[in-house]
Design a protein around this motif. Structure first.
Motif, PDB file in Angstrom:
ATOM      1  N   PHE A  84       3.729   8.235  -6.615  1.00 17.68           N
ATOM      2  CA  PHE A  84       4.405   6.913  -5.613  1.00 17.68           C
ATOM      3  C   PHE A  84       6.094   7.153  -5.293  1.00 17.68           C
ATOM      4  O   PHE A  84       6.731   5.995  -4.809  1.00 17.68           O
ATOM      5  CB  PHE A  84       4.897   6.032  -7.271  1.00 17.68           C
ATOM      6  N   VAL A  85       5.739   8.310  -5.063  1.00 17.20           N
ATOM      7  CA  VAL A  85       7.839   9.205  -4.639  1.00 17.20           C
ATOM      8  C   VAL A  85       7.794   8.648  -3.407  1.00 17.20           C
ATOM      9  O   VAL A  85       6.504   9.099  -2.471  1.00 17.20           O
ATOM     10  CB  VAL A  85       7.622  10.856  -4.630  1.00 17.20           C
ATOM     11  N   GLU A 138       6.036  20.616   3.959  1.00 18.51           N
ATOM     12  CA  GLU A 138       5.868  21.047   2.119  1.00 18.51           C
ATOM     13  C   GLU A 138       5.994  19.793   1.481  1.00 18.51           C
ATOM     14  O   GLU A 138       5.537  20.296   0.202  1.00 18.51           O
ATOM     15  CB  GLU A 138       6.774  21.717   2.512  1.00 18.51           C
ATOM     16  N   ALA A 139       5.389  18.532   2.082  1.00 15.34           N
ATOM     17  CA  ALA A 139       5.133  17.156   1.019  1.00 15.34           C
ATOM     18  C   ALA A 139       4.316  17.502  -0.584  1.00 15.34           C
ATOM     19  O   ALA A 139       3.156  18.048  -0.175  1.00 15.34           O
ATOM     20  CB  ALA A 139       4.730  15.971   1.445  1.00 15.34           C
ATOM     21  N   LYS A 140       4.607  17.240  -1.071  1.00 20.13           N
ATOM     22  CA  LYS A 140       3.812  17.471  -2.774  1.00 20.13           C
ATOM     23  C   LYS A 140       2.683  16.374  -3.227  1.00 20.13           C
ATOM     24  O   LYS A 140       2.976  14.991  -2.877  1.00 20.13           O
ATOM     25  CB  LYS A 140       4.368  17.298  -3.843  1.00 20.13           C
ATOM     26  N   THR A 141       1.363  16.951  -2.343  1.00 17.94           N
ATOM     27  CA  THR A 141       0.156  15.644  -2.604  1.00 17.94           C
ATOM     28  C   THR A 141       0.405  14.859  -3.708  1.00 17.94           C
ATOM     29  O   THR A 141      -0.263  14.113  -4.138  1.00 17.94           O
ATOM     30  CB  THR A 141      -1.082  15.727  -2.011  1.00 17.94           C
ATOM     31  N   LEU A 163       2.653   7.349   2.433  1.00 18.97           N
ATOM     32  CA  LEU A 163       2.095   5.935   2.682  1.00 18.97           C
ATOM     33  C   LEU A 163       3.452   5.400   2.627  1.00 18.97           C
ATOM     34  O   LEU A 163       4.820   6.187   2.101  1.00 18.97           O
ATOM     35  CB  LEU A 163       1.119   5.316   1.686  1.00 18.97           C
ATOM     36  N   GLU A 164       4.102   4.537   3.456  1.00 16.08           N
ATOM     37  CA  GLU A 164       5.383   3.660   3.790  1.00 16.08           C
ATOM     38  C   GLU A 164       6.151   3.707   2.390  1.00 16.08           C
ATOM     39  O   GLU A 164       5.470   2.602   1.651  1.00 16.08           O
ATOM     40  CB  GLU A 164       5.348   2.772   4.690  1.00 16.08           C
ATOM     41  N   LEU A 165       6.699   3.480   2.030  1.00 18.72           N
ATOM     42  CA  LEU A 165       7.933   3.650   0.471  1.00 18.72           C
ATOM     43  C   LEU A 165       6.702   3.189  -0.694  1.00 18.72           C
ATOM     44  O   LEU A 165       6.833   4.595  -1.098  1.00 18.72           O
ATOM     45  CB  LEU A 165       8.950   2.107   0.950  1.00 18.72           C
ATOM     46  N   ASP A 166       6.624   1.958  -1.092  1.00 21.07           N
ATOM     47  CA  ASP A 166       6.374   1.705  -2.338  1.00 21.07           C
ATOM     48  C   ASP A 166       4.608   1.243  -1.664  1.00 21.07           C
ATOM     49  O   ASP A 166       3.918   0.360  -2.823  1.00 21.07           O
ATOM     50  CB  ASP A 166       6.941   1.149  -3.393  1.00 21.07           C
ATOM     51  N   SER A 167       3.817   1.765  -0.771  1.00 17.88           N
ATOM     52  CA  SER A 167       3.000   1.236  -0.720  1.00 17.88           C
ATOM     53  C   SER A 167       2.346   1.265  -1.314  1.00 17.88           C
ATOM     54  O   SER A 167       0.915   1.405  -1.788  1.00 17.88           O
ATOM     55  CB  SER A 167       2.775   1.086   1.140  1.00 17.88           C
ATOM     56  N   ALA A 168       2.071   3.045  -1.779  1.00 17.49           N
ATOM     57  CA  ALA A 168       1.028   3.690  -3.146  1.00 17.49           C
ATOM     58  C   ALA A 168       0.909   2.642  -4.385  1.00 17.49           C
ATOM     59  O   ALA A 168       0.202   2.427  -4.627  1.00 17.49           O
ATOM     60  CB  ALA A 168       1.255   5.209  -3.220  1.00 17.49           C
ATOM     61  N   SER A 169       1.893   2.314  -4.427  1.00 20.67           N
ATOM     62  CA  SER A 169       2.029   1.566  -5.516  1.00 20.67           C
ATOM     63  C   SER A 169       1.425  -0.626  -5.174  1.00 20.67           C
ATOM     64  O   SER A 169       0.524  -0.325  -6.257  1.00 20.67           O
ATOM     65  CB  SER A 169       3.640   0.784  -6.317  1.00 20.67           C
ATOM     66  N   ALA A 170       1.868  -1.124  -4.499  1.00 17.00           N
ATOM     67  CA  ALA A 170       1.175  -1.936  -4.210  1.00 17.00           C
ATOM     68  C   ALA A 170       0.184  -1.674  -3.868  1.00 17.00           C
ATOM     69  O   ALA A 170      -1.115  -2.566  -4.699  1.00 17.00           O
ATOM     70  CB  ALA A 170       1.769  -2.104  -2.452  1.00 17.00           C
ATOM     71  N   LEU A 171       0.033  -0.294  -3.476  1.00 11.52           N
ATOM     72  CA  LEU A 171      -2.052  -0.409  -3.232  1.00 11.52           C
ATOM     73  C   LEU A 171      -2.916  -0.216  -4.396  1.00 11.52           C
ATOM     74  O   LEU A 171      -3.799  -1.192  -4.565  1.00 11.52           O
ATOM     75  CB  LEU A 171      -2.677   0.997  -2.263  1.00 11.52           C
TER      76      LEU A 171
END
Length: 534
Positions: free
Chosen positions: A249-250, A258-261, A267-275
């Motif tokens: 959710f970061v 180098e993004a940590k999976t 996903l944009e902003l808080d879209s992971a939490s929203a999903l």
């Protein structure tokens, strides 16, 4: 070196150290309380010192196992041969599991007594915060603060669920399981409990399969179903009694190499939490519950309740959203760059800070909230209910909130099923341990002494809620008894003595009593047996 060879060899290593007695009991015995405290504060050099200076009472092999496996101190080839055998130690060197005498993975005993007195061996990459040079975007963390804080709010399976016949299986989904810490701790060796762990990372699942789950009586290979895939795709068409998820959710700028999976979804902003919040109810059985970590991005003037309510389906869900923290964007960025070991004073650090703050500012984000979203599956035709609360007060160390979460849903259901008259006709108990606090300040008008500023009800356990009350409310709740008069009669007697209008008094009291029920200060007599069983 192939990944298959790496993980096959590592599986043998885990079995070997397990046979050597590697456990939390061994670690505690070798390190002592002071060494454990040092290790828990990441002062590993001090922990090693305590282990070595106390070795007069410790077998050499036990000391070597704890130094090499738990503290990941460099050991000589001779010592690794002694722990693992020369053949296995040689394979570890050739596959990169040992480099320069140091173990390159974490094999760590983790305990959770509230979830069936479980101890597991968890296998993962080393802690990223302790490995400043870790840049692998596929890093697989172990039992991090986020996962363990989520476990702290997951209710334990009830005794009834544990005793179910095998045909009545309690199904648990761990969405985005990572190294499998939640899956392994919730898996209880009972034929009536089955856990499914999913992740988009094949490497994470490979680590998860190496874990050992069991009770404190012994540790054995896990019995979790591990599925590969994105979000809910691996379990399409299935439903569960419990869903837990610590999703990535970061809210970082997109598309960095180098993004940590494990923490950034892309996903944009808080879209992971929203999903996750928006889809979880689809995968819950009737009265099933989900316990989710989430973050929410807020613009100036935007409320968290407003934003999160937009994620929920319009029907079929009861949601309890608990905000544990809210920070400005500068604090947020600094926290997560520190998690990577990035020095924000360096040229790279300054560039990263600027990139990240520009990203958030470009989307109008000024604050970011973090906390838990608890969901319960209602009937499809029931309107969705959401309660948003802030729980940012400090809690005593070791406070477990899982019981509170389970009880909150029981209290919410009871409130949803009654009307005004039924509430007045009900008997209640005041929760054991509720305290009354009087706050007094100096009386500036009199020039001496003190005057009362507030009277508060405080829960001395669990979430430590507080409510300000007046003398009328204090008198009413003092008269409550689960075997005594219903609330209506208590109010009638009080109003008669005080010369108050009973109808007006009841109208003012009902929302106050409702809040006290919701926060567990006042418990309906009808729920006492249910709550005690949980």
């Amino acid at each position: 070196m192939t990944a298959d060879n790496f993980f096959t060899t590592l599986n043998t290593v885990v079995s070997t150290v397990q046979q050597r007695g590697y456990s939390s009991e061994l670690i505690g015995r070798v390190l002592s309380d002071r060494g454990l405290a040092a290790a828990n504060s990441r002062n590993y050099a001090a922990a090693a010192w305590y282990a070595r200076t106390g070795k007069a009472t410790t077998a050499e092999i036990d000391l070597a196992v704890v130094l090499g496996c738990y503290l990941r101190e460099p050991l000589s080839s001779t010592k690794w041969d002694e722990i693992l055998g020369a053949e296995l130690a040689g394979k570890m060197h050739s596959h990169g599991i040992i480099s320069e005498g140091r173990l390159q993975v974490d094999i760590r005993p983790i305990s959770a007594t509230v979830h069936g007195d479980v101890e597991i061996l968890l296998v993962s990459d080393p802690d990223a915060a302790a490995e400043i040079h870790t840049t692998d975007s596929n890093h697989v963390p172990g039992a991090g603060n986020a996962s363990m804080s989520l476990l702290n709010v997951v209710p334990p399976l009830s005794a009834a669920a544990q005793e179910q016949a095998p045909a009545e299986v309690t199904e648990i989904l761990d969405l985005g399981c990572g190294s499998g810490v939640l899956s392994l701790l919730l898996e209880s060796n009972s034929p009536s409990v089955r856990v499914t762990g999913t992740d988009i990372s094949q490497r994470a699942l490979a680590f998860a399969r190496l874990g050992r789950a069991g009770t404190a009586r012994g540790v054995e290979p896990n019995n979790v179903e591990w599925l590969h895939g994105s979000w809910f795709e691996p379990v399409r068409g299935r439903t569960f009694d419990v869903i837990v998820s610590n999703p990535p959710f970061v809210m970082a700028p997109p598309a960095r190499d180098e993004a940590k999976t494990y923490r950034e979804s892309g996903l944009e902003l808080d879209s992971a939490s929203a999903l996750v919040v928006g889809e979880a109810a689809t995968y819950l059985r009737p009265r099933g519950r989900a316990h989710l970590l989430a973050g929410w991005a807020l613009a100036d003037g935007e409320s968290a309740a407003q934003r999160i309510s937009g994620w929920l389906p319009s029907t079929g869900v009861r949601a309890w959203v608990v905000q544990r923290e809210i920070v400005n964007v500068a604090e947020y960025v600094n926290t997560w760059l520190s998690d990577e070991g990035v020095d924000t004073r360096s040229a790279e650090g300054r560039a990263r800070v600027e990139e990240w703050l520009n990203y958030l500012a470009g989307h109008g984000v000024s604050r970011i909230g973090m906390g838990y979203v608890h969901l319960e599956k209602l009937d499809e035709d029931q309107a969705t209910e959401m309660t948003f609360e802030v729980l940012d007060q400090p809690l005593p160390a070791g406070t477990y909130l899982g019981f509170e979460v389970a009880e909150w849903f029981e209290r919410a259901e009871w409130l949803a099923q009654i009307d005004r008259e039924q509430l007045l006709d009900s008997a209640f108990a005041v929760r054991p341990g509720v305290a009354i606090e009087r706050v007094e300040v100096t009386d500036s008008e009199q020039g001496q002494g003190f005057k009362e500023l507030a009277v508060r009800l405080s829960r001395t356990e669990g979430p430590a809620w507080t409510h300000e009350i007046d003398s009328h409310v204090r008198a009413i709740i003092s008269g409550l008894n689960p075997q005594g008069l219903p609330l209506r009669d208590v109010v009638e007697l009080y109003c008669a003595v005080q010369g108050l209008d009973e109808a007006l008094f009841s109208d003012a009291l009902i929302p106050i009593i409702t809040d006290l029920i919701r926060h567990g200060f006042v418990l309906p007599a009808a729920l006492l047996t249910v709550i005690e069983e949980e």
